[in-house]
Each structure stands twice: as C-alpha cells, then as structure tokens.
Design a protein around this motif. Structure first.
Motif, PDB file in Angstrom:
ATOM      1  N   VAL A 151       0.847  -1.204   0.000  1.00  0.00           N
ATOM      2  CA  VAL A 151       0.000   0.000   0.000  1.00  0.00           C
ATOM      3  C   VAL A 151       0.875   1.244   0.000  1.00  0.00           C
ATOM      4  O   VAL A 151       0.771   2.107  -0.869  1.00  0.00           O
ATOM      5  CB  VAL A 151      -0.949   0.012   1.218  1.00  0.00           C
ATOM      6  N   GLY A 152       1.747   1.310   0.995  1.00  0.00           N
ATOM      7  CA  GLY A 152       2.696   2.412   1.062  1.00  0.00           C
ATOM      8  C   GLY A 152       2.040   3.775   1.066  1.00  0.00           C
ATOM      9  O   GLY A 152       1.035   4.015   1.754  1.00  0.00           O
ATOM     10  N   LEU A 153       2.568   4.668   0.257  1.00  0.00           N
ATOM     11  CA  LEU A 153       2.098   6.055   0.244  1.00  0.00           C
ATOM     12  C   LEU A 153       0.864   6.262  -0.621  1.00  0.00           C
ATOM     13  O   LEU A 153       0.355   7.377  -0.712  1.00  0.00           O
ATOM     14  CB  LEU A 153       3.234   6.965  -0.220  1.00  0.00           C
ATOM     15  N   ALA A 154       0.386   5.194  -1.246  1.00  0.00           N
ATOM     16  CA  ALA A 154      -0.878   5.332  -1.975  1.00  0.00           C
ATOM     17  C   ALA A 154      -2.028   5.561  -1.004  1.00  0.00           C
ATOM     18  O   ALA A 154      -3.009   6.213  -1.345  1.00  0.00           O
ATOM     19  CB  ALA A 154      -1.149   4.071  -2.808  1.00  0.00           C
ATOM     20  N   GLU A 155      -1.885   5.030   0.213  1.00  0.00           N
ATOM     21  CA  GLU A 155      -2.892   5.240   1.265  1.00  0.00           C
ATOM     22  C   GLU A 155      -2.175   5.161   2.609  1.00  0.00           C
ATOM     23  O   GLU A 155      -2.162   4.108   3.252  1.00  0.00           O
ATOM     24  CB  GLU A 155      -3.999   4.182   1.166  1.00  0.00           C
ATOM     25  N   PRO A 156      -1.550   6.264   3.058  1.00  0.00           N
ATOM     26  CA  PRO A 156      -0.739   6.243   4.285  1.00  0.00           C
ATOM     27  C   PRO A 156      -1.513   5.828   5.532  1.00  0.00           C
ATOM     28  O   PRO A 156      -0.926   5.314   6.480  1.00  0.00           O
ATOM     29  CB  PRO A 156      -0.245   7.695   4.405  1.00  0.00           C
TER      30      PRO A 156
ATOM     31  N   LYS B 151      -3.212   0.420  -4.054  1.00  0.00           N
ATOM     32  CA  LYS B 151      -1.962  -0.303  -3.899  1.00  0.00           C
ATOM     33  C   LYS B 151      -0.806   0.393  -4.631  1.00  0.00           C
ATOM     34  O   LYS B 151      -0.971   0.941  -5.719  1.00  0.00           O
ATOM     35  CB  LYS B 151      -2.103  -1.739  -4.435  1.00  0.00           C
ATOM     36  N   SER B 152       0.360   0.341  -3.987  1.00  0.00           N
ATOM     37  CA  SER B 152       1.591   0.837  -4.593  1.00  0.00           C
ATOM     38  C   SER B 152       2.764   0.134  -3.924  1.00  0.00           C
ATOM     39  O   SER B 152       2.816   0.047  -2.697  1.00  0.00           O
ATOM     40  CB  SER B 152       1.726   2.352  -4.408  1.00  0.00           C
ATOM     41  N   ASN B 153       3.672  -0.382  -4.724  1.00  0.00           N
ATOM     42  CA  ASN B 153       4.862  -1.022  -4.157  1.00  0.00           C
ATOM     43  C   ASN B 153       6.104  -0.162  -4.351  1.00  0.00           C
ATOM     44  O   ASN B 153       7.228  -0.643  -4.363  1.00  0.00           O
ATOM     45  CB  ASN B 153       5.083  -2.408  -4.759  1.00  0.00           C
ATOM     46  N   SER B 154       5.890   1.150  -4.517  1.00  0.00           N
ATOM     47  CA  SER B 154       7.023   2.053  -4.764  1.00  0.00           C
ATOM     48  C   SER B 154       7.968   2.112  -3.569  1.00  0.00           C
ATOM     49  O   SER B 154       9.183   2.277  -3.743  1.00  0.00           O
ATOM     50  CB  SER B 154       6.512   3.461  -5.092  1.00  0.00           C
ATOM     51  N   VAL B 155       7.443   1.974  -2.358  1.00  0.00           N
ATOM     52  CA  VAL B 155       8.294   2.059  -1.169  1.00  0.00           C
ATOM     53  C   VAL B 155       9.273   0.892  -1.130  1.00  0.00           C
ATOM     54  O   VAL B 155      10.479   1.073  -0.922  1.00  0.00           O
ATOM     55  CB  VAL B 155       7.432   2.088   0.112  1.00  0.00           C
TER      56      VAL B 155
ATOM     57  N   GLN C  86      -1.179   6.129  -7.929  1.00  0.00           N
ATOM     58  CA  GLN C  86      -2.207   5.470  -7.130  1.00  0.00           C
ATOM     59  C   GLN C  86      -2.586   6.304  -5.910  1.00  0.00           C
ATOM     60  O   GLN C  86      -1.722   6.673  -5.114  1.00  0.00           O
ATOM     61  CB  GLN C  86      -1.715   4.100  -6.658  1.00  0.00           C
ATOM     62  N   GLY C  87      -3.873   6.589  -5.748  1.00  0.00           N
ATOM     63  CA  GLY C  87      -4.381   7.237  -4.545  1.00  0.00           C
ATOM     64  C   GLY C  87      -3.617   8.487  -4.158  1.00  0.00           C
ATOM     65  O   GLY C  87      -3.302   9.346  -4.976  1.00  0.00           O
ATOM     66  N   HIS C  88      -3.295   8.556  -2.852  1.00  0.00           N
ATOM     67  CA  HIS C  88      -2.605   9.723  -2.313  1.00  0.00           C
ATOM     68  C   HIS C  88      -1.248   9.922  -2.970  1.00  0.00           C
ATOM     69  O   HIS C  88      -0.759  11.056  -3.071  1.00  0.00           O
ATOM     70  CB  HIS C  88      -2.438   9.544  -0.800  1.00  0.00           C
ATOM     71  N   GLU C  89      -0.639   8.850  -3.442  1.00  0.00           N
ATOM     72  CA  GLU C  89       0.696   8.959  -4.028  1.00  0.00           C
ATOM     73  C   GLU C  89       0.693   9.765  -5.316  1.00  0.00           C
ATOM     74  O   GLU C  89       1.717  10.323  -5.706  1.00  0.00           O
ATOM     75  CB  GLU C  89       1.280   7.564  -4.274  1.00  0.00           C
ATOM     76  N   GLY C  90      -0.470   9.846  -5.973  1.00  0.00           N
ATOM     77  CA  GLY C  90      -0.560  10.685  -7.162  1.00  0.00           C
ATOM     78  C   GLY C  90      -0.250  12.138  -6.850  1.00  0.00           C
ATOM     79  O   GLY C  90       0.414  12.838  -7.640  1.00  0.00           O
TER      80      GLY C  90
ATOM     81  N   ILE D 135      -8.985  -5.412   6.531  1.00  0.00           N
ATOM     82  CA  ILE D 135      -9.889  -4.881   5.506  1.00  0.00           C
ATOM     83  C   ILE D 135      -9.340  -3.570   4.941  1.00  0.00           C
ATOM     84  O   ILE D 135      -9.402  -3.321   3.729  1.00  0.00           O
ATOM     85  CB  ILE D 135     -11.294  -4.684   6.094  1.00  0.00           C
ATOM     86  N   ALA D 136      -8.795  -2.740   5.821  1.00  0.00           N
ATOM     87  CA  ALA D 136      -8.248  -1.450   5.372  1.00  0.00           C
ATOM     88  C   ALA D 136      -7.103  -1.650   4.389  1.00  0.00           C
ATOM     89  O   ALA D 136      -7.021  -0.973   3.359  1.00  0.00           O
ATOM     90  CB  ALA D 136      -7.780  -0.634   6.576  1.00  0.00           C
ATOM     91  N   VAL D 137      -6.216  -2.591   4.696  1.00  0.00           N
ATOM     92  CA  VAL D 137      -5.094  -2.863   3.793  1.00  0.00           C
ATOM     93  C   VAL D 137      -5.596  -3.426   2.467  1.00  0.00           C
ATOM     94  O   VAL D 137      -5.108  -3.064   1.389  1.00  0.00           O
ATOM     95  CB  VAL D 137      -4.096  -3.839   4.453  1.00  0.00           C
ATOM     96  N   CYS D 138      -6.593  -4.308   2.535  1.00  0.00           N
ATOM     97  CA  CYS D 138      -7.146  -4.886   1.308  1.00  0.00           C
ATOM     98  C   CYS D 138      -7.802  -3.827   0.425  1.00  0.00           C
ATOM     99  O   CYS D 138      -7.625  -3.819  -0.790  1.00  0.00           O
ATOM    100  CB  CYS D 138      -8.168  -5.971   1.650  1.00  0.00           C
ATOM    101  N   MET D 139      -8.565  -2.943   1.035  1.00  0.00           N
ATOM    102  CA  MET D 139      -9.362  -1.984   0.273  1.00  0.00           C
ATOM    103  C   MET D 139      -8.579  -0.753  -0.165  1.00  0.00           C
ATOM    104  O   MET D 139      -9.050   0.024  -0.993  1.00  0.00           O
ATOM    105  CB  MET D 139     -10.579  -1.544   1.097  1.00  0.00           C
TER     106      MET D 139
END
Length: 447
Positions: free
Chosen positions: A313-318, A355-359, A428-432, A348-352
């Motif tokens: 997940v990383g920074l896509a959804e901190p 996703k980003s594997n940049s970290v 992805q998400g917040h990482e954008g 559930i939070a991690v699943c939903m």
C-alpha cells in the motif's frame, strides 16, 4: 456428565468392549471399496495400474489425516500377496529396521516373496534411521511406503525422498465422507446393516461436513451417535429402531480442529499475504480466521499486516499503516479474543486501500547500492558542522526553510550517484499527489 448420560453411554457401549472401532471395521479391503483419490487411483491411473500389476515401487503417501493413506497401503499388501510390515516412525528405531530387513532377506531367499514396509509418520524419522534402510530400498529388497501428513520435500531427508515417488492425497469431499457413512449403515457384517438406524434429515450431512474430509472422524462420530442413542418402538410396527437426530449428530462430532504442520502454516500465511496484496478482504479474513483457529500467535499475523501496509500500500494510502499499528496496539492493550475485531479492521483497510509497491522498490534499490559499496565521501556541505574545518571555495549548505515553499534544489547524493533515482511515485491514490509535488520540485531530474 449427568446420570442419564452415563447410563446411556454405558448401556450403549455394553458388549462392545472387544469390538474394534467402526472406522477400523469399515476400512476398505480392496480397491473397489476405496473412497476418493480418483486423481491417483482412477481407472487407468499410474498408481492403480502399478498396484494391479504388483509393480509398486517405493512411494510416499502424503496427505491429511483420514484420507486413506494407511488403508491403501493395507490394500496393496493384500492384493499383491507380498509380506507386509508396519512400523511407526515415533516408536521404531534402527534396530527395528534391521530386523525387518533381515526377515525380508530370508523371505526373498526362501520363498521369492517381496516385502512392503509401511512407515507411519515417516517425516519423524531421523537421518540415521533413514540411512539404515537406503541400501534395502535401492536394491529392491524393501518396497517402502511412507505415510505422512507433512510435505516430504520439507520434512524428510532428501536421500529417502529422491528414491521414492510422492503421491499427494487430497482431503475427501463431503460427498465421499457421506458415502462412507452410508456404507457403514448398510453393511450387515462390519457396520449397522443388521440394526434399524434412522438418521434424521441433515444429520449425516452435518457429520460429513464437520469431519472436514476425515472419514475416521466421521465414522467415529456415527458410532458414538449410535451407541449412545436409546432404542424406541415404531408406533406402527412396534419394531425397535434408533433415531439419529441432528442434535445427536452435533453432539457426537467435535468441531474440526485445524491440523497445522509447518508446511501448511507457511502455505496459509502465504495465501493470507497474497490476499492482502490482491485486495480481496473476504479471502484475507478467511485465512486470518483459519490461522487464528489453528492456534497461530496473532502477533505473527499482525506483523505481516504491518509490513504489507508499507510493502503493498505504502504512500498510496498512508492511513493503512496507521490502521495496522492501531490494531497491533489493540492486540497488546486489549488482548484476544476482542483484538480480532480491530485486527480484522486493519486487514480490511489494507485490502481496500489503493496499492503501490514504490516504497519497497525504493528501499530495495537503495540497499542494493549500499551493498555494492564504493561510495565517495560525504559532500563537505552535508557533513556535521560540530567538527567542521573551514575551507575556502566550499559549497555552502542551503537551508530549505529559508526559501519559498521551504524547498531549494541542491545535491544530497554523494559523488557518482547524483543521477540515482530510487523512489518512483505512482499515480495510485494519495501517491498521485506526491508524484505531482515531486515533479514540481525536481522536474526531469527525478524521472
């Protein structure tokens, strides 16, 4: 136990002290009676052909309890007419193996008869025990059949495994277990065919389902239900019969206990982690529940959730990391079983989450460079000022907070690494948002 329960139990068991358990009495005696494992024993399959032609080679039967491993070995021995020896890896030693080998040599010399050795729980054999039988297996003096519930590739010595063919047994289906229960009710000699046993609708199905593919457990439950049920008279015929209702079935069979060996533990943990990465909360919750039910330390599970909150997940959804840490704190502060609820929330939070594997990509790339070494010195303007030796014409450190936007471009990487890029933000998400900010600051230099 109440007086009535004791009376019922003893009256049901009276006269059965010397009778083998139903599961033992109903053990299949020939291939046509064998239930399940069609993938290796179906018509035309290699194992079936080898048994019928008496050409069985040393083998390992690997599968869960109650799926027919020992039964098939017994059938093989009876069908081939060969001698059949049985040892248990827990209680047998090298001396027992030598005795079997000696008797096998005499048998082959005098009668030309082959010897099968069934070794239950073969994964428990030590290296010295395994080495003691290797020559006999290699020469064909002993046809070895190992029975194990654990992955032999992991739990057994490679020398034994390399000389055997591994056959993987699957858990029996609910339908297979139902067939075994019905056979026991019909069989007049080994089962209850001489008695009038009337299962209530759903009773046998319940036993078969809860047994979890273990015929031995299912037959044991049926036997207990029959022996502890009082006879009653049929109002129309007056004939005595026993009615196995759903409540009796539920009382007779224990809830399934997950038998978790090391191999299954890692397989289930892998499935759990892949479910987190794959954004499937239903699958993740099921594997989580099965791991808990099997007695796995919830801290081990929570560690994986925290790691995946960064790795996948990383920074896509901190906030996923915050959820994971909050659940870990709840586990410490509240304890089980209540902590399973915040743990489930974090899962559930991690699943939903996006996703980003940049970290993980960034740290792995940086660690690779760190491992390779050959770094140049730390730039002078980035060094600790407490022991600074003044130098003329030395670039000065630019304090970011003194510049608009609290940012100023300067090189923080050592010489030779100025163009290195480790962190590549996704959209992805917040990482954008982070990617746009990164681009505004560094432009094409960090692409």
């Amino acid at each position: 136990m109440s007086d009535f329960e004791q009376q019922t139990l003893w009256s049901g068991l009276a006269g059965h002290e010397t009778q083998p358990p139903l599961a033992e009495r109903m053990r299949p005696r020939k291939l046509d009676e064998f239930i399940g494992q069609k993938h290796i024993l179906g018509e035309g399959r290699l194992l079936r052909r080898a048994i019928q032609a008496d050409r069985m080679q040393s083998s390992i039967f690997w599968g869960p309890p109650g799926c027919g491993k020992t039964t098939l070995a017994s059938i093989i021995a009876s069908m081939t007419g060969s001698a059949f020896e049985k040892l248990n890896a827990v209680t047998s030693g090298v001396a027992d193996v030598r005795k079997v080998i000696k008797e096998a040599e005499e048998r082959r010399t005098r009668y030309g008869k082959a010897t099968y050795l069934l070794l239950d729980e073969c994964h428990r054999w030590s290296k010295s025990q395994s080495d003691s039988i290797l020559p006999a297996i290699e020469s064909g003096l002993i046809r070895f059949i190992g029975s194990t519930t654990e992955n032999p590739m992991v739990s057994m010595t490679p020398a034994i495994v390399s000389r055997c063919r591994v056959f993987e047994f699957q858990p029996l289906s609910t339908g297979d277990v139902m067939d075994a229960l019905k056979n026991a009710l019909r069989d007049p000699d080994r089962g209850y065919g001489r008695e009038d046993i009337r299962p209530e609708e759903g009773a046998l199905e319940y036993i078969a389902q809860v047994a979890g593919g273990d015929v031995r457990t299912a037959l044991g439950a049926l036997e207990l239900a029959v022996l502890t049920t009082q006879e009653e008279a049929d109002p129309q015929t007056g004939k005595l019969y026993k009615k196995i209702d759903l409540f009796t079935a539920q009382e007779s069979v224990q809830k399934p206990m997950l038998k978790l060996d090391e191999s299954l533990y890692y397989d289930m943990l892998s499935a759990f982690c892949k479910s987190l990465r794959g954004s499937d909360p239903d699958a993740a919750l099921l594997w989580f529940s099965r791991l808990l039910y099997a007695g796995v330390d919830p801290k081990l599970i929570m560690r994986r959730v925290i790691v995946h909150a960064s790795e996948d997940v990383g920074l896509a959804e901190p906030t996923a990391m915050l959820q994971a840490h909050a659940a870990a704190y709840a586990l410490e502060f509240v304890g089980m079983p209540e902590a399973r609820i915040p743990m489930a929330q974090a899962i559930i939070a991690v699943c939903m989450a996006e996703k980003s594997n940049s970290v993980v990509n960034a740290i792995e790339a940086a660690m690779e460079d760190a491992k390779n070494g050959s770094f140049s010195a730390v730039p002078v303007y980035l060094r600790d000022k407490s022991y600074e030796i003044p130098h003329k014409n030395t670039p000065q450190y630019l304090f970011p907070h003194d510049y608009p936007g609290h940012f100023v471009r300067q090189t923080y990487l050592p010489e030779g690494y100025e163009r290195r890029v480790y962190y590549r933000p996704t959209e992805q998400g917040h990482e954008g948002k982070l990617k746009l900010r990164h681009q505004r600051r560094y432009g094409a230099d960090k692409e």
